[in-house]
Write an enzyme that holds these catalytic residues in place. Structure first.
Site, short mmCIF file in Angstrom:
data_model
loop_
_atom_site.label_atom_id
_atom_site.label_comp_id
_atom_site.label_asym_id
_atom_site.label_seq_id
_atom_site.Cartn_x
_atom_site.Cartn_y
_atom_site.Cartn_z
CE LYS A 44 -1.63 6.83 10.45
NZ LYS A 44 -2.87 7.33 11.01
CB CYS B 268 -12.53 6.19 5.59
SG CYS B 268 -11.60 4.70 5.11
CB SER C 106 -9.73 7.08 11.17
OG SER C 106 -8.91 7.60 12.21
CB ALA D 287 -6.84 8.57 14.98
CG ASP E 35 -4.27 6.54 4.83
OD1 ASP E 35 -4.12 5.37 5.19
OD2 ASP E 35 -5.41 7.06 4.70
NE ARG F 263 -3.96 -0.17 1.13
CZ ARG F 263 -5.05 0.37 1.66
NH1 ARG F 263 -5.42 0.05 2.89
NH2 ARG F 263 -5.79 1.23 0.97
#
Ligand code: RUB
Length: 301
Positions: free
Chosen positions: A230, A125, A127, A129, A194, A59
């Site tokens: 990140k 999405c 996450s 966090a 990301d 990825r």
């Protein structure tokens, strides 16, 4: 789980999200090194480098994993025996994962202070966090509602929805394209990341920037939450953050012949669309990422 099984699960998103990919990818590398049958240090180092290259390429938009692999690579440069190398890899991986986990807990604590009673929080999405912040806020007695997008094409919003419902947070799901329609009812749009680039762009699941644009238009507060692991030091050195292109079949399994399908996994949300970034060092502007990136990683290219 074997190394190849981990690779397959990351590829098909059974293991998904920047943090989970970094943790599981590094654990797989550590297991592989501990079980390696390499006869000498050169053989083992070659194995580690080959496996790291494979992991980093599954990825492409995941600096948290790449940064961990860079630390592993730096650690083995002083190894003089296979035993040495094994210990160095294992120690580096364990330390990095522990730091990520501590950073996440700190983000949950800091982020929950930004959730107010009566808020409606929109997320996109899945996450860890963001879910962690919302769960922490709920544990601390805050009363708020959550709205999750489906997150086409792979529906990671369902993972978020399930986790929030399990945590007894009142949650509503919308299709991605309903985000603008409901934006006037939203107090905070909160998403994960990301990657964060040296010029403060936040890379997250495709569609994030479109929702952030709708939030800006409606004057809805927008924030991202991510660990400083990140922050991508390669972008400091001039590289563009790579954006992973996924298989067209995820969008349409049997499309008509001749149709081309473009399926990028992530997009860039510019700093002017993000009011603040929650990281383990506190609340910052995304543009401050560059300073932290320099202090934490230096230029790694
Ligand atoms: C996941 C995604 C998440 C970030 C942050 O995309 O975009 O918002 O990875 O997640 P995918 P976390 O499902 O394609 O991996 O906060 O858990 O690192």
């Amino acid at each position: 789980m074997t190394f190849d099984e981990t690779i397959a699960k990351i590829k098909n998103l059974e293991i998904q999200s920047g943090t989970n990919v970094a943790i599981e990818g590094l654990k797989a590398l550590e297991r592989e090194v501990m079980q390696s049958k390499a006869k000498n240090i050169d053989e083992l180092i070659k194995e580690i480098k080959d496996k790291s290259t494979r992991l980093a390429s599954i990825r492409s938009t995941e600096p948290a994993l790449r940064n961990g692999l860079k630390l592993v690579d730096a650690s083995i440069s002083s190894a003089s025996s296979t035993r040495d190398a094994r210990e160095l890899v294992s120690g580096t991986v364990k330390k990095y994962i522990t730091e990520i986990e501590h950073a996440e807990e700190r983000i949950w604590e800091i982020g929950e202070r930004r959730i107010m009673d009566g808020y409606t929080v929109l997320t996109h999405c899945h996450s860890t966090a963001v879910v962690g912040i919302l769960k922490k806020a709920s544990e601390n007695g805050k009363e708020f509602k959550a709205i999750c997008t489906e997150t086409r094409p792979l529906f990671q919003g369902r993972i978020t929805a399930r986790e929030l419902v399990e945590a007894k947070i009142p949650t509503t799901m919308i299709v991605d394209s309903a985000a603008r329609k409901i934006m006037n009812d939203i107090d905070l749009f909160m998403f994960g990341a990301d990657a964060v680039t040296s010029d403060g762009f936040v890379v997250n699941k495709i569609g994030t920037s479109l929702i952030a644009l709708a939030a800006k238009e409606a004057r809805t507060m927008t924030c991202t939450a991510c660990e400083t692991f990140k922050f991508d030091p390669d972008t400091l050195a001039g590289e563009w953050e790579p954006i992973e292109k996924r298989d067209p079949s995820e969008v349409w399994e049997s499309p008509p012949k001749g149709l081309s399908i473009y399926n990028p996994a992530f997009d860039f949300t510019p700093p002017e669309l993000v009011d603040f970034l929650i990281c383990e060092e506190g609340i910052i502007n995304t543009e401050e990422a560059s300073r932290i990136m320099r202090e934490k990683w230096g230029m790694t290219k």
